[in-house]
Design an enzyme around this catalytic site. Structure first.
Site, mmCIF file in Angstrom:
data_model
loop_
_atom_site.group_PDB
_atom_site.id
_atom_site.type_symbol
_atom_site.label_atom_id
_atom_site.label_comp_id
_atom_site.label_asym_id
_atom_site.label_seq_id
_atom_site.Cartn_x
_atom_site.Cartn_y
_atom_site.Cartn_z
ATOM 1 C CB CYS A 42 -21.122 -13.621 31.607
ATOM 2 S SG CYS A 42 -21.923 -13.309 30.020
ATOM 3 C CB CYS A 63 -27.148 -9.944 30.416
ATOM 4 S SG CYS A 63 -26.938 -11.063 29.020
ATOM 5 C CG ASP A 64 -25.217 -8.605 25.144
ATOM 6 O OD1 ASP A 64 -25.148 -9.524 25.979
ATOM 7 O OD2 ASP A 64 -24.725 -8.689 24.011
ATOM 8 C CB CYS A 105 -28.574 -27.754 32.062
ATOM 9 S SG CYS A 105 -28.850 -26.834 30.543
ATOM 10 C CB CYS A 108 -25.418 -32.124 30.573
ATOM 11 S SG CYS A 108 -24.303 -32.111 29.148
ATOM 12 C CB CYS A 114 -21.294 -25.150 29.219
ATOM 13 S SG CYS A 114 -22.751 -26.086 29.711
ATOM 14 C CB CYS A 118 -26.210 -17.636 27.410
ATOM 15 S SG CYS A 118 -27.131 -16.080 27.507
#
Length: 129
Positions: A42, A63-64, A105, A108, A114, A118
């Protein structure tokens, strides 16, 4: 930078000694994406997937890393997993991660690999502008 050097070193070891014998999930997923495949993980996918987390009390989350009331998609006492994976809360959680990136991000050169990673990791080193 140290983490990047570590990954490069480990990749070299894996590529020379372990491909076909040992699966390193991070490298396998990266090569899948580089080969125009769709990430299974994910945090490397452009949006969240169809994976849910079930807690001991039957509560279900997207999500954990986000076991918080605002991310609960339901509970097994009232819904089955097939219903919960299609809820607007779960869908929005996955879609939301496409659009919330720090500028580091977004611009990048590795972003296409990626997809921002996360969400729990995105802001640790981001500038606060």
């Amino acid at each position: 930078m140290d983490y990047g050097c570590f990954l490069c070193s480990e990749f070299d070891q894996w590529a020379h000694h372990d491909i076909g014998k040992l699966n390193v999930q991070f490298f396998a997923e990266a090569t899948l994406v580089w080969g125009d495949g769709i990430a299974n993980l994910c945090w490397m996918a452009s949006a969240g997937g169809r994976v849910l987390v079930v807690e001991h009390d039957g509560s279900v989350y997207s999500c954990d890393h986000f076991i918080r009331p605002e991310h609960q998609v339901g509970d097994l006492g009232n819904f089955d997993l097939g219903e919960l994976v299609n809820t607007p809360i779960h869908r929005d959680f996955g879609t939301d991660r496409r659009y919330r990136f720090p500028d580091q991000c977004r611009y990048c050169r590795w972003f296409t690999i990626c997809n921002g990673g996360c969400p729990k990791d995105r802001f640790a080193m981001a500038s606060r502008s």
